[in-house]
Scaffold this motif. Structure first.
Motif, short mmCIF file in Angstrom:
data_model
loop_
_atom_site.label_atom_id
_atom_site.label_comp_id
_atom_site.label_asym_id
_atom_site.label_seq_id
_atom_site.Cartn_x
_atom_site.Cartn_y
_atom_site.Cartn_z
N LEU A 26 0.91 -1.20 -0.04
CA LEU A 26 -0.07 0.09 -0.08
C LEU A 26 0.94 1.28 0.06
O LEU A 26 1.80 1.34 0.83
CB LEU A 26 -0.80 0.11 1.11
CG LEU A 26 -2.01 -0.95 1.53
CD1 LEU A 26 -2.63 -0.77 2.72
CD2 LEU A 26 -3.12 -0.91 0.13
N ASP A 30 -2.40 5.36 1.76
CA ASP A 30 -3.28 4.42 2.24
C ASP A 30 -3.01 4.01 3.42
O ASP A 30 -4.17 3.75 4.27
CB ASP A 30 -3.47 3.38 0.91
CG ASP A 30 -3.92 3.95 -0.17
OD1 ASP A 30 -4.86 4.94 -0.17
OD2 ASP A 30 -3.93 3.09 -1.36
N SER A 33 -4.48 6.43 6.02
CA SER A 33 -5.96 6.19 5.97
C SER A 33 -6.55 5.02 6.86
O SER A 33 -7.43 4.93 7.62
CB SER A 33 -6.47 6.21 4.68
OG SER A 33 -6.28 7.47 3.81
N LEU A 34 -5.79 3.86 6.48
CA LEU A 34 -6.09 2.58 7.19
C LEU A 34 -5.96 2.85 8.61
O LEU A 34 -6.79 2.34 9.48
CB LEU A 34 -5.36 1.43 6.72
CG LEU A 34 -5.49 0.17 7.21
CD1 LEU A 34 -7.03 -0.20 6.93
CD2 LEU A 34 -4.50 -0.93 6.81
N LYS A 120 -15.43 5.34 0.36
CA LYS A 120 -14.48 5.75 -0.72
C LYS A 120 -15.32 6.01 -2.12
O LYS A 120 -15.94 5.20 -2.43
CB LYS A 120 -13.58 4.35 -0.58
CG LYS A 120 -12.52 4.30 0.26
CD LYS A 120 -11.58 5.40 0.52
CE LYS A 120 -10.70 5.18 1.63
NZ LYS A 120 -9.59 6.34 1.89
N GLU A 125 -9.07 6.21 -4.44
CA GLU A 125 -9.49 5.42 -3.12
C GLU A 125 -9.85 3.93 -3.59
O GLU A 125 -10.05 3.26 -2.71
CB GLU A 125 -10.57 6.31 -2.38
CG GLU A 125 -10.17 7.79 -1.93
CD GLU A 125 -11.00 8.53 -1.25
OE1 GLU A 125 -10.90 9.29 -0.50
OE2 GLU A 125 -12.37 8.42 -1.82
N SER A 127 -8.68 2.06 -5.57
CA SER A 127 -7.52 1.22 -5.60
C SER A 127 -7.38 0.54 -4.19
O SER A 127 -7.08 -0.71 -3.86
CB SER A 127 -6.34 1.57 -6.06
OG SER A 127 -5.89 2.79 -5.14
N PHE A 128 -7.58 1.20 -3.09
CA PHE A 128 -7.25 0.92 -1.81
C PHE A 128 -8.41 -0.13 -1.34
O PHE A 128 -8.26 -1.18 -0.84
CB PHE A 128 -7.47 2.25 -0.86
CG PHE A 128 -7.37 1.74 0.60
CD1 PHE A 128 -6.20 1.31 1.25
CD2 PHE A 128 -8.62 1.89 1.48
CE1 PHE A 128 -6.50 1.13 2.78
CE2 PHE A 128 -8.74 1.67 2.67
CZ PHE A 128 -7.66 1.06 3.24
N CYS A 129 -9.76 0.10 -1.88
CA CYS A 129 -10.81 -0.84 -1.66
C CYS A 129 -10.41 -2.29 -2.45
O CYS A 129 -10.70 -3.16 -1.72
CB CYS A 129 -11.96 -0.25 -1.87
SG CYS A 129 -12.58 1.07 -1.28
#
Length: 165
Positions: A26, A30, A33-34, A120, A125, A127-129
């Protein structure tokens, strides 16, 4: 259960978090954010992290310690590897918790509020999901493979028992 508030000041927590292979891919934004949408929690032996039958939207990652999976009051497995994920099934399908999770030893976990994923919207965002849901899929695939192997062994054992008179 005790929550750890000053994550940024704890090098040990960040080191434990960064040692989870999945999160090394990541981007830093990200990861921040996590961590911002997560809680680091310490559980003492015997404490319940998840209670069978309850609903919530939290997914957990074991950072240290040992946890016991309990179904209908019986221990059915253990989580003891750094990065072991649990709690994702209820998040995916909205069902109640299928088992309880109890600390066997003093344990450190990262609790992630998966409702955060629903917020998101931007392409970056998403891509993070994708990464998080891919992680869910990988964990479930391994569990399905293990369950299939166990099912085959049990069927063979039943077959042998039914053919011996």
């Amino acid at each position: 259960m005790r929550e750890i508030d000053n994550v940024d000041e704890s090098a040990d927590l960040l080191r434990a978090f960064n040692s989870i292979r999945t999160f090394t891919t990541l981007p830093d934004s990200d990861v921040r954010s996590l961590i911002k949408s997560s809680k680091f929690r310490v559980y003492e032996p015997g404490e319940i992290l998840i209670k069978e039958g309850e609903y919530d939207c939290w997914v957990y990652f074991l950072l240290s310690g040992q946890l016991e999976i309990v179904k209908a009051g019986k221990a059915i497995g253990r989580l003891q590897r750094n990065g072991d994920m649990f709690g994702e099934m209820g998040v995916i399908d909205g069902s109640p918790r299928s088992a309880s999770i109890r600390a066997v030893t003093k344990s450190l976990v990262l609790g992630f509020d998966a409702s955060y994923l629903d917020q998101k919207q931007k392409m970056s965002e998403l891509s993070f999901c994708y990464i998080i849901y891919r992680l869910f899929a990988e964990v479930l695939a391994v569990r399905l493979r293990d369950t299939t192997e166990e099912n085959i062994k049990l069927r063979e054992a039943v077959s042998k028992l039914s053919h011996t008179d």
